[in-house]
Design a protein around this motif. Structure first.
Motif, mmCIF file in Angstrom:
data_model
loop_
_atom_site.group_PDB
_atom_site.id
_atom_site.type_symbol
_atom_site.label_atom_id
_atom_site.label_comp_id
_atom_site.label_asym_id
_atom_site.label_seq_id
_atom_site.Cartn_x
_atom_site.Cartn_y
_atom_site.Cartn_z
ATOM 1 N N GLU A 41 34.948 39.736 -13.522
ATOM 2 C CA GLU A 41 35.645 39.850 -12.095
ATOM 3 C C GLU A 41 37.334 39.803 -11.972
ATOM 4 O OE1 GLU A 41 33.669 41.695 -7.964
ATOM 5 O OE2 GLU A 41 33.291 39.383 -9.106
ATOM 6 N N ALA A 196 54.928 44.387 -19.175
ATOM 7 C CA ALA A 196 54.372 45.630 -19.505
ATOM 8 C C ALA A 196 53.244 45.231 -20.607
ATOM 9 C CB ALA A 196 54.847 46.806 -19.975
ATOM 10 N N ARG A 197 53.839 44.611 -21.683
ATOM 11 C CA ARG A 197 53.186 43.937 -23.187
ATOM 12 C C ARG A 197 52.200 42.831 -22.576
ATOM 13 N NH1 ARG A 197 57.763 44.415 -25.875
ATOM 14 N NH2 ARG A 197 58.386 42.765 -26.285
ATOM 15 N N ASP A 200 49.491 44.477 -20.566
ATOM 16 C CA ASP A 200 48.501 45.058 -21.549
ATOM 17 C C ASP A 200 47.494 43.551 -22.975
ATOM 18 O OD1 ASP A 200 49.357 47.490 -21.563
ATOM 19 O OD2 ASP A 200 50.119 47.812 -23.531
ATOM 20 N N ARG A 203 44.586 42.231 -19.891
ATOM 21 C CA ARG A 203 44.072 43.199 -19.541
ATOM 22 C C ARG A 203 43.157 43.079 -20.914
ATOM 23 N NH1 ARG A 203 44.381 47.842 -20.257
ATOM 24 N NH2 ARG A 203 42.693 48.692 -18.966
ATOM 25 N N ARG A 207 38.746 41.477 -20.456
ATOM 26 C CA ARG A 207 37.976 42.401 -20.853
ATOM 27 C C ARG A 207 36.955 41.498 -22.638
ATOM 28 N NH1 ARG A 207 38.453 48.117 -23.419
ATOM 29 N NH2 ARG A 207 39.135 47.258 -25.397
ATOM 30 N N ARG A 224 47.282 46.548 -9.453
ATOM 31 C CA ARG A 224 46.120 48.069 -9.936
ATOM 32 C C ARG A 224 45.666 48.157 -11.346
ATOM 33 N NH1 ARG A 224 45.505 53.625 -7.730
ATOM 34 N NH2 ARG A 224 47.587 53.750 -5.775
ATOM 35 N N LEU A 225 47.549 47.329 -12.175
ATOM 36 C CA LEU A 225 46.591 47.322 -13.115
ATOM 37 C C LEU A 225 45.694 46.175 -13.893
ATOM 38 C CD1 LEU A 225 47.986 48.526 -15.859
ATOM 39 C CD2 LEU A 225 49.432 46.983 -16.301
ATOM 40 N N ARG A 229 39.391 44.229 -7.783
ATOM 41 C CA ARG A 229 39.440 43.974 -6.217
ATOM 42 C C ARG A 229 40.120 43.716 -5.416
ATOM 43 N NH1 ARG A 229 34.685 40.151 -5.434
ATOM 44 N NH2 ARG A 229 35.600 39.736 -4.121
ATOM 45 N N ASP A 245 41.618 50.684 -6.544
ATOM 46 C CA ASP A 245 41.725 51.800 -5.607
ATOM 47 C C ASP A 245 41.592 52.014 -4.413
ATOM 48 O OD1 ASP A 245 39.602 51.951 -7.083
ATOM 49 O OD2 ASP A 245 39.877 53.973 -5.735
ATOM 50 N N ASN B 62 37.295 56.414 -3.265
ATOM 51 C CA ASN B 62 38.411 56.051 -3.121
ATOM 52 C C ASN B 62 39.341 55.827 -1.982
ATOM 53 O OD1 ASN B 62 41.611 57.805 -4.229
ATOM 54 N ND2 ASN B 62 40.785 55.891 -4.265
ATOM 55 N N ARG B 109 51.831 52.980 -22.475
ATOM 56 C CA ARG B 109 51.931 52.919 -23.136
ATOM 57 C C ARG B 109 50.929 52.833 -24.644
ATOM 58 N NH1 ARG B 109 53.848 48.331 -23.954
ATOM 59 N NH2 ARG B 109 53.447 47.953 -22.378
#
Lengths: 266, 234
Positions: A41, A196-197, A200, A203, A207, A224-225, A229, A245, B62, B109
């Motif tokens: 989580e 941003a890279r 990614d 994330r 995972r 959000r990305l 939670r 969300d 949501n 991306r």
């Protein structure tokens, strides 16, 4: 498998924070903060500066002793233990073996006088590994994983850009296969494209390694990305929690509504 | 044999409170009851602004309801998603619940292929099989193969919509929520999506949908549900 089991694949929390309070004299750092974190989580903590989110992170990660409340963690060595009731050496061992901590400023998380490669390998050495060939291979694997140029393995961190330093810091904090990683504004000081890279990459790693993480950020887009939670803090108190969300699309608390409606759209 | 509902909604109400507008209340619906059986496609009817999308988002967790409950059948058990802890709802969305929104909202991306494979990978399907099924799905939706390695940000509205549909239909979720899945599609592509929906109905998927296109609506609806019947008093 019974339906009830399937419903909750692993219902026992890895981390349980209960009634965590930190006062600096009369000033409240955070008050009565409670939450559970399960394996895999990712919890985001958002709020303005001074809201207490970093205080929570520091108390939970054992850097700061809380005034009251408990932090239970399923340690590899001691089973479920209150982090703040462990002896200092035992707590340090949990931090070394089970946790990672990614600071906003790579300088706070790296040793600037030793090479990038040595920075990545050091956690293995701290855990007693003495096999240099194996450690070097693991370091190379991790530099590849965070997309850093292997030919620079012996360069000092200061010769790397901010984004690259942050990648070294991430590799250093994941090489020993921790189960919980704390991140304090991990992309805070970086350009948008670099950010941003890096997000990614984080994330993907989270995972693939089934890591649990707590991410402190003031950036709603990062929250959000990254986070499933969310916990919203203001003035040392948790004002709202829920699925990310839901909290961002249907905020209930006046402060969260203000926070979400203040985000600039591009 | 009595077919057991996949979704059971009991006296659901939703009121938005805007704290930064002096606590202004916007009531949407109140006392709403709805049951959806496997193999049913319940189409939400009512004028624009009546609360169709709000109901849809509340069903998905949501939006937070102001009262009442939403139960969804997850691995044989009815789970109250309005009171379930976040990790249970997250798990339910991963395995049981698909949601096609009007707009594609994805991480920038990332290649289309990876986006479509992602729900399968999250469900523990191997990369090989996920890739194969993603190819089949993208081909069925006639998304040009040259696009698959690109992130969808630069795609047309219709192409993005189809990426969205591919992501939601690839997993065989037993419960699907469709919020205008055909809004920006041309007639040929609409027909493909209608076929996908009908095939899912044949497999016993329970669906709730909003469709502005009358032909689509009439060809997939097994029944209509009027949200305006539950209009909350302002």
């Amino acid at each position: 498998m019974s339906a009830a089991l399937a419903l909750m694949p692993d219902d026992t929390p890895l981390l349980r924070v209960e009634g965590l309070t930190k006062r600096y004299g009369a000033i409240i750092g955070c008050e009565n903060v409670s939450f559970d974190l399960r394996p895999g989580e990712i919890l985001g903590i958002v709020g303005e500066s001074g809201s207490g989110k970093t205080t929570v992170l520091n108390c939970v990660s054992g850097k700061l002793a809380p005034t009251s409340g408990g932090v239970q963690f399923k340690t590899r060595r001691h089973g479920l233990a209150n982090i703040h009731e462990l002896s200092e050496p035992d707590r340090r061992r949990v931090q070394r073996e089970d946790w990672g901590f990614v600071h906003q400023n790579p300088r706070d998380g790296l040793r600037m006088r030793v090479s990038g490669g040595a920075n990545v390998a050091e956690p293995l050495m701290n855990l007693g590994d003495r096999h240099y060939g194996r450690m070097r291979q693991a370091t190379i694997d991790w530099l590849n994983r965070v997309e850093l140029d292997i030919s620079r393995i012996d360069h000092k961190p200061r010769t790397f850009s901010g984004g690259m330093q942050q990648r070294i810091q991430i590799a250093r904090n994941l090489i020993h296969a921790p189960r919980l990683v704390f991140m304090d504004e991990p992309t805070g000081g970086l350009d948008v494209s670099v950010q941003a890279r890096l997000l990614d990459l984080l994330r993907e790693l989270v995972r693939d390694l089934d890591l649990s993480a707590i991410i402190v950020t003031h950036d709603m887009a990062v929250a959000r990305l990254m986070a499933a939670r969310l916990m919203v803090m203001k003035g040392g108190h948790v004002v709202e929690t829920g699925l990310t969300d839901q909290v961002l699309d249907d905020p209930q608390h006046p402060y969260t509504q203000l926070l979400v409606s203040s985000v600039l759209q591009i | 044999m009595i077919t057991r509902p996949a979704i059971a909604v009991r006296s659901l109400s939703k009121t938005f409170t805007l704290h930064n507008r002096g606590g202004m209340n916007i009531p949407v619906f109140d006392g709403l009851d709805l049951e959806v059986l496997p193999g049913e496609c319940v189409v939400l009817a009512g004028d624009s602004g009546v609360g169709k999308s709000t109901l849809m988002r509340t069903l998905f967790g949501n939006y937070l309801p102001s009262g009442g409950s939403v139960h969804v059948r997850h691995e044989g058990v009815l789970v109250d998603i309005t009171h379930a802890p976040p990790h249970v709802l997250a798990n339910l969305r991963k395995h049981t619940f698909g949601y096609v929104s009007q707009f594609l909202r994805v991480i920038p991306r990332i290649a289309t292929m990876d986006l479509v494979m992602e729900p399968l990978l999250a469900n523990g399907v191997s990369r090989e099989i996920a890739h194969e099924r993603a190819c089949t799905m993208l081909r069925a939706l006639r998304l040009p193969e040259g696009h698959w390695a690109l992130p969808p940000a630069t795609f047309s509205g219709g192409e993005q919509q189809r990426v969205n549909i591919a992501r939601s239909f690839i997993c065989d979720y037993p419960v699907l929520l469709l919020d205008e899945p055909t809004a920006s599609l041309d007639a040929a592509n609409r027909a493909i999506v209608v076929d996908l929906i009908k095939a899912a109905l044949g497999r016993g998927v329970a669906m709730v949908g909003i469709f502005h296109d009358e032909d689509v609506r009439n060809s997939v609806a097994t029944r209509y549900f009027s949200v305006s019947d539950f209009k909350a008093a302002a």
